[in-house]
Enzyme design. Sequence first.
Site, PDB file in Angstrom:
ATOM      1  N   CYS A 276       2.871   1.695  -3.256  1.00  0.00           N
ATOM      2  CA  CYS A 276       3.189   1.903  -4.687  1.00  0.00           C
ATOM      3  C   CYS A 276       1.935   1.778  -5.557  1.00  0.00           C
ATOM      4  O   CYS A 276       1.367   2.779  -6.000  1.00  0.00           O
ATOM      5  CB  CYS A 276       4.258   0.921  -5.158  1.00  0.00           C
ATOM      6  SG  CYS A 276       5.844   1.097  -4.324  1.00  0.00           S
TER       7      CYS A 276
ATOM      8  N   ASN B  75       0.833  -1.223   0.000  1.00  0.00           N
ATOM      9  CA  ASN B  75       0.000   0.000   0.000  1.00  0.00           C
ATOM     10  C   ASN B  75       0.863   1.267   0.000  1.00  0.00           C
ATOM     11  O   ASN B  75       0.522   2.268   0.630  1.00  0.00           O
ATOM     12  CB  ASN B  75      -0.989   0.015   1.185  1.00  0.00           C
ATOM     13  CG  ASN B  75      -2.045   1.122   1.106  1.00  0.00           C
ATOM     14  OD1 ASN B  75      -2.448   1.680   2.127  1.00  0.00           O
ATOM     15  ND2 ASN B  75      -2.496   1.453  -0.065  1.00  0.00           N
TER      16      ASN B  75
HETATM   17  P1  4NP Z   1       3.193  -2.240  -3.435  1.00  0.00           P
HETATM   18  O1  4NP Z   1       4.785  -2.440  -3.520  1.00  0.00           O
HETATM   19  O2  4NP Z   1       2.624  -3.562  -2.994  1.00  0.00           O
HETATM   20  O3  4NP Z   1       2.794  -1.872  -4.827  1.00  0.00           O
HETATM   21  O4  4NP Z   1       2.945  -1.129  -2.431  1.00  0.00           O
HETATM   22  C1  4NP Z   1       5.566  -2.880  -2.441  1.00  0.00           C
HETATM   23  C2  4NP Z   1       5.905  -2.005  -1.440  1.00  0.00           C
HETATM   24  C3  4NP Z   1       6.726  -2.422  -0.402  1.00  0.00           C
HETATM   25  C4  4NP Z   1       7.203  -3.700  -0.387  1.00  0.00           C
HETATM   26  C5  4NP Z   1       6.846  -4.594  -1.389  1.00  0.00           C
HETATM   27  C6  4NP Z   1       6.027  -4.179  -2.416  1.00  0.00           C
HETATM   28  N1  4NP Z   1       8.070  -4.133   0.653  1.00  0.00           N
HETATM   29  O5  4NP Z   1       8.627  -5.244   0.564  1.00  0.00           O
HETATM   30  O6  4NP Z   1       8.249  -3.397   1.640  1.00  0.00           O
END
Ligand code: 4NP
Length: 147
Positions: free
Chosen positions: A14, A12
């Site tokens: 990107c 949450n």
């Molecule tokens: P999102 O991307 O799921 O699109 O927000 C990510 C953001 C952080 C992490 C992985 C995916 N992380 O490993 O912290």
Amino acid sequence: MTRSVLFVCLGNICRSPTAEAVFRSLADGRGLRIDSAGTSGWHDGGPSDPRASAEARSRGYDMSSIRSRKVTAADFDDFDLIIAMDRQNLRDLTDIQPAGSKARVELFLPYAPDLGREEVPDPYYEDNFPEVFDMIEVASRALLDKL
Ligand code: 4NP
């Protein structure tokens, strides 16, 4: 009738907050409730990834007030439609969906079949924010057309 949409990804920070900002802007005036959340809770209370915010800002969208939160059981009754960015998100959501709750849980990109893919890739690792933003914009327009 779909009055509320929750976008969900892993962190949450990107993909789903980008979808929240884009969809809110496109749906301006439609009276929809729009939010986003993550399956992990790893970034609870934190701002969106600066790479996502910068890409959004360069295209005229504002993500500055969005803070990360973890999806809750209550979300499945508070929202009509929960949109998952990838298949893992979809599995994680269906695993925790309370029996008898109202939300439909669906993948995002099949709303825009011309994209030719079912999952929004994770830009956190791939660092492909412009490409991901393009997909989210196209799918957001397609979803809004269907509501
Ligand atoms: P999102 O991307 O799921 O699109 O927000 C990510 C953001 C952080 C992490 C992985 C995916 N992380 O490993 O912290």
